[in-house]
Scaffold this motif. Structure first.
Motif, PDB file in Angstrom:
ATOM      1  N   LYS A   1     -26.689 -25.189 -25.380  1.00 21.47           N
ATOM      2  CA  LYS A   1     -25.250 -24.954 -25.556  1.00 21.47           C
ATOM      3  C   LYS A   1     -24.751 -23.820 -24.670  1.00 21.47           C
ATOM      4  CE  LYS A   1     -24.304 -26.665 -30.202  1.00 21.47           C
ATOM      5  NZ  LYS A   1     -23.745 -26.328 -31.528  1.00 21.47           N
ATOM      6  N   ILE A   2     -25.563 -22.761 -24.565  1.00 18.18           N
ATOM      7  CA  ILE A   2     -25.174 -21.638 -23.707  1.00 18.18           C
ATOM      8  C   ILE A   2     -25.105 -22.081 -22.251  1.00 18.18           C
ATOM      9  CG2 ILE A   2     -25.884 -19.360 -22.904  1.00 18.18           C
ATOM     10  CD1 ILE A   2     -27.132 -18.931 -25.667  1.00 18.18           C
TER      11      ILE A   2
ATOM     12  N   ASP B   1     -31.838 -25.876 -28.589  1.00 20.03           N
ATOM     13  CA  ASP B   1     -30.467 -26.389 -28.619  1.00 20.03           C
ATOM     14  C   ASP B   1     -29.451 -25.277 -28.369  1.00 20.03           C
ATOM     15  OD1 ASP B   1     -31.496 -28.889 -29.212  1.00 20.03           O
ATOM     16  OD2 ASP B   1     -31.427 -28.530 -31.382  1.00 20.03           O
ATOM     17  N   ILE B   2     -29.756 -24.069 -28.839  1.00 18.80           N
ATOM     18  CA  ILE B   2     -28.846 -22.942 -28.600  1.00 18.80           C
ATOM     19  C   ILE B   2     -28.781 -22.626 -27.113  1.00 18.80           C
ATOM     20  CG2 ILE B   2     -28.618 -20.454 -28.921  1.00 18.80           C
ATOM     21  CD1 ILE B   2     -29.499 -20.871 -31.808  1.00 18.80           C
TER      22      ILE B   2
ATOM     23  N   MET C   1     -24.791 -16.750 -30.711  1.00 16.95           N
ATOM     24  CA  MET C   1     -24.911 -18.162 -31.065  1.00 16.95           C
ATOM     25  C   MET C   1     -25.890 -18.370 -32.208  1.00 16.95           C
ATOM     26  SD  MET C   1     -22.937 -20.087 -29.093  1.00 16.95           S
ATOM     27  CE  MET C   1     -23.735 -21.679 -29.072  1.00 16.95           C
ATOM     28  N   THR C   2     -26.957 -17.574 -32.234  1.00 18.23           N
ATOM     29  CA  THR C   2     -27.929 -17.697 -33.329  1.00 18.23           C
ATOM     30  C   THR C   2     -27.321 -17.268 -34.661  1.00 18.23           C
ATOM     31  OG1 THR C   2     -29.681 -17.225 -31.743  1.00 18.23           O
ATOM     32  CG2 THR C   2     -30.247 -17.055 -34.060  1.00 18.23           C
TER      33      THR C   2
ATOM     34  N   GLN D   1     -24.126 -17.403 -35.402  1.00 15.55           N
ATOM     35  CA  GLN D   1     -23.105 -18.375 -35.780  1.00 15.55           C
ATOM     36  C   GLN D   1     -23.704 -19.714 -36.201  1.00 15.55           C
ATOM     37  OE1 GLN D   1     -20.531 -18.654 -32.401  1.00 15.55           O
ATOM     38  NE2 GLN D   1     -19.566 -16.632 -32.753  1.00 15.55           N
ATOM     39  N   ASN D   2     -24.876 -20.052 -35.652  1.00 16.64           N
ATOM     40  CA  ASN D   2     -25.524 -21.341 -35.960  1.00 16.64           C
ATOM     41  C   ASN D   2     -26.977 -21.082 -36.368  1.00 16.64           C
ATOM     42  OD1 ASN D   2     -23.264 -23.166 -34.813  1.00 16.64           O
ATOM     43  ND2 ASN D   2     -23.743 -21.807 -33.114  1.00 16.64           N
TER      44      ASN D   2
ATOM     45  N   GLN E   1     -25.369 -13.986 -24.962  1.00 13.59           N
ATOM     46  CA  GLN E   1     -24.789 -14.952 -25.886  1.00 13.59           C
ATOM     47  C   GLN E   1     -25.781 -15.471 -26.932  1.00 13.59           C
ATOM     48  OE1 GLN E   1     -21.649 -16.072 -26.204  1.00 13.59           O
ATOM     49  NE2 GLN E   1     -20.920 -14.676 -24.617  1.00 13.59           N
ATOM     50  N   GLN E   2     -27.063 -15.351 -26.663  1.00  9.95           N
ATOM     51  CA  GLN E   2     -28.039 -15.948 -27.574  1.00  9.95           C
ATOM     52  C   GLN E   2     -27.988 -15.368 -28.990  1.00  9.95           C
ATOM     53  OE1 GLN E   2     -31.986 -15.967 -25.984  1.00  9.95           O
ATOM     54  NE2 GLN E   2     -32.675 -17.577 -27.365  1.00  9.95           N
TER      55      GLN E   2
ATOM     56  N   SER F   1     -33.772 -23.001 -31.256  1.00 14.49           N
ATOM     57  CA  SER F   1     -33.545 -22.131 -30.091  1.00 14.49           C
ATOM     58  C   SER F   1     -33.290 -22.939 -28.824  1.00 14.49           C
ATOM     59  CB  SER F   1     -34.753 -21.207 -29.888  1.00 14.49           C
ATOM     60  OG  SER F   1     -34.957 -20.408 -31.024  1.00 14.49           O
TER      61      SER F   1
ATOM     62  N   ILE G   1     -29.637 -24.158 -36.157  1.00 16.22           N
ATOM     63  CA  ILE G   1     -29.914 -24.852 -34.894  1.00 16.22           C
ATOM     64  C   ILE G   1     -31.151 -24.241 -34.247  1.00 16.22           C
ATOM     65  CG2 ILE G   1     -28.988 -25.412 -32.611  1.00 16.22           C
ATOM     66  CD1 ILE G   1     -26.231 -25.334 -33.758  1.00 16.22           C
TER      67      ILE G   1
END
Length: 292
Positions: A86-87, A82-83, A71-72, A74-75, A67-68, A80, A78
């Motif tokens: 969120k994961i 905080d990512i 998410m990176t 998409q955001n 997922q990292q 790393s 933000i």
């Protein structure tokens, strides 16, 4: 007409290559979205001669690695940390059925790791096995020291006193010569060596004051550790000073000397009385034998 046909052929070739690249990029994006369990369920280790096989990650870390990048992308603004946070929240929100593919993939990878590790161990010589055990002990000791240091930091243990050179370095590090840290440290050491004794005296006095600060803070910190039941964190010299008996005064010493003298006289008296009793008994026995 020949140049025109050549141009059309080149354009068609470029279009085909563009289609190939677009298909490969779309395929990569699709595989990136799919869970890692469907892409590569078990990671086989081929280069075992270079080193021991690496232990596979668990199900949660597989989910994070999958997922990292998504998410990176998409955001992008933000951090790393905080990512990953969120994961982790997403992982906690997943149901057991959603987590099962990642956990099963981790179990399969662990089984393959055990097989690879046994093969690797069978190729080692006795000297390499001993070296591996030594390195493992060193790693464990290092981890233990790091955990203990982190624990002491969390408990608020005072920082150790600084040396005169450390104080000098902290004050002049920003303005030191050099482009990197190593060059600045080298220039500061040269400046320190070239300083006069009266110039160093200022930093020596600051270091002595810092020692006093450390001593007072450690005393209060160790008292607090005793209050919360953590005597295991107190220094050995502090415990030894606490266990030492109180120094005897001159009057107490005189009293002990008198008590010893009285005890000695009492023992001598008891010894003389015993001797007289034995002699009297022996004379009586002699007289009774003569009478008979």
């Amino acid at each position: 007409m020949a140049p025109f046909s050549l141009m059309t052929a080149s354009v068609s070739l470029l279009a085909k290559t563009f289609n190939v690249f677009s298909c490969t990029s779309s395929l990569a994006s699709c595989t990136r979205v799919l869970p890692a369990v469907y892409i590569n369920p078990v990671k086989y280790l081929t280069s075992q001669a270079s080193g021991p096989p690496k232990r596979p990650v668990n199900g949660y870390m597989r989910y994070v690695l999958q997922q990292q990048p998504v998410m990176t992308r998409q955001n992008p603004d933000i951090k790393s940390v905080d990512i990953v946070r969120k994961i982790a929240q997403q992982w906690r929100a997943l149901s057991p059925e959603q987590k099962r593919p990642f956990e099963e993939a981790s179990l399969q990878a662990m089984e393959q790791f055990k097989v690879d590790f046994q093969l690797y161990q069978g190729q080692l010589t006795p000297a390499q096995v001993q070296q591996q055990a030594l390195e493992k002990r060193q790693r464990m000791a290092k981890r233990k020291a790091i955990r203990k240091k982190r624990e002491l930091t969390n408990l608020g243990k005072p920082k150790r006193p600084r040396s005169p050179f450390n104080i000098f370095m902290s004050e002049h590090f920003e303005e030191a010569r050099g482009t990197n840290t190593q060059a600045k440290m080298k220039s500061l050491m040269e400046d320190w060596k070239n300083m006069f004794s009266h110039q160093k005296q200022v930093y020596t006095q600051l270091a002595e004051d810092d020692k006093i600060r450390y001593k007072n803070e450690m005393k209060s910190w160790e008292e607090h550790m005793v209050e919360i039941g953590r005597e295991d964190l107190i220094r050995g010299q502090t415990l030894s000073t606490k266990k030492k008996p109180a120094a005897k005064t001159p009057l107490a010493r005189k009293g002990t000397k008198k008590a010893k003298a009285v005890k000695a006289t009492a023992t001598t008296k008891s010894g003389t009385t015993r001797k007289t009793m034995t002699t009297s008994i022996s004379t009586k026995s002699v007289k009774s034998t003569k009478k008979t």
